[in-house]
Design a protein around this motif. Sequence first.
Motif, mmCIF file in Angstrom:
data_model
loop_
_atom_site.group_PDB
_atom_site.id
_atom_site.type_symbol
_atom_site.label_atom_id
_atom_site.label_comp_id
_atom_site.label_asym_id
_atom_site.label_seq_id
_atom_site.Cartn_x
_atom_site.Cartn_y
_atom_site.Cartn_z
ATOM 1 N N ALA A 149 0.835 -1.205 0.000
ATOM 2 C CA ALA A 149 0.000 0.000 0.000
ATOM 3 C C ALA A 149 0.867 1.251 0.000
ATOM 4 O O ALA A 149 0.581 2.214 -0.725
ATOM 5 C CB ALA A 149 -0.918 -0.007 1.214
ATOM 6 N N ILE A 150 1.930 1.250 0.772
ATOM 7 C CA ILE A 150 2.827 2.410 0.811
ATOM 8 C C ILE A 150 3.475 2.622 -0.552
ATOM 9 O O ILE A 150 3.532 3.748 -1.057
ATOM 10 C CB ILE A 150 3.892 2.225 1.918
ATOM 11 N N ILE A 151 3.967 1.550 -1.163
ATOM 12 C CA ILE A 151 4.592 1.665 -2.488
ATOM 13 C C ILE A 151 3.580 2.155 -3.511
ATOM 14 O O ILE A 151 3.863 3.056 -4.311
ATOM 15 C CB ILE A 151 5.197 0.315 -2.916
ATOM 16 N N THR A 152 2.380 1.596 -3.504
ATOM 17 C CA THR A 152 1.352 1.968 -4.475
ATOM 18 C C THR A 152 0.982 3.437 -4.333
ATOM 19 O O THR A 152 0.961 4.182 -5.324
ATOM 20 C CB THR A 152 0.105 1.091 -4.293
ATOM 21 N N GLY A 172 1.194 9.047 -5.898
ATOM 22 C CA GLY A 172 1.479 10.418 -5.455
ATOM 23 C C GLY A 172 2.577 11.058 -6.284
ATOM 24 O O GLY A 172 2.481 12.226 -6.675
ATOM 25 N N ALA A 173 3.633 10.305 -6.587
ATOM 26 C CA ALA A 173 4.712 10.830 -7.421
ATOM 27 C C ALA A 173 4.214 11.140 -8.824
ATOM 28 O O ALA A 173 4.601 12.161 -9.416
ATOM 29 C CB ALA A 173 5.863 9.824 -7.477
ATOM 30 N N TYR A 213 3.522 19.316 -11.775
ATOM 31 C CA TYR A 213 4.730 20.051 -12.096
ATOM 32 C C TYR A 213 4.808 20.363 -13.596
ATOM 33 O O TYR A 213 5.131 21.476 -13.984
ATOM 34 C CB TYR A 213 5.959 19.263 -11.640
ATOM 35 N N LEU A 214 4.539 19.362 -14.425
ATOM 36 C CA LEU A 214 4.593 19.577 -15.881
ATOM 37 C C LEU A 214 3.537 20.563 -16.349
ATOM 38 O O LEU A 214 3.797 21.366 -17.227
ATOM 39 C CB LEU A 214 4.433 18.243 -16.611
ATOM 40 N N LEU A 215 2.337 20.506 -15.760
ATOM 41 C CA LEU A 215 1.293 21.435 -16.152
ATOM 42 C C LEU A 215 1.639 22.871 -15.744
ATOM 43 O O LEU A 215 1.403 23.818 -16.504
ATOM 44 C CB LEU A 215 -0.054 21.028 -15.546
#
Length: 170
Positions: free
Chosen positions: A148-151, A156-157, A164-166
């Motif tokens: 769950a933390i990895i997912t 989130g990333a 950031y790109l927008l």
Amino acid sequence: MKRFILIIGLIVATMVSSFLGVSSPTRSGVLCASAYAQDDEIMKMYEQLMTPQEREMLDRYEEAQRKSEEAQAVQHTKKMIALVISIIVGLIPFMYLLVKSFKENTWKNNAGGTVWGLVIGLAGGVLLFAFNYGLLWMRMNHEGLLNAIITYGLVGALIVGVIYLLNKKG
């Protein structure tokens, strides 16, 4: 000793006949009528010679086999659901661009640009499909806190990267 040899002989005969496709290795097997009758006769003879412990072991084996088949069916259903959801999610960018190009008639004015945009939308959809299917597969097969933390960290990333790109382009 004779009883032991007879039991071993019946087991070997059942295994050989099941290997040759004549009958099923379990009591619940159904093939043609004659093969089933042979299997049924062999199982009746075998059951008469079985001790209660052997009967219990056979029942436990059949129960374990049934549970294994059910678990495989459930796993297959989960995989198919994840696949369908991922395909639908992966097709959203392509379908959005396709509908938008027909509504705005960009394909009439700039056919090459429209095709290129659709190809990019399809490539993005394939990446989205792969990412989504991978996450769903991980969630199905490796449940737990670490997963769950990895997912949530990956999602989130991805969200932060998109924002950031927008903001960078806007």
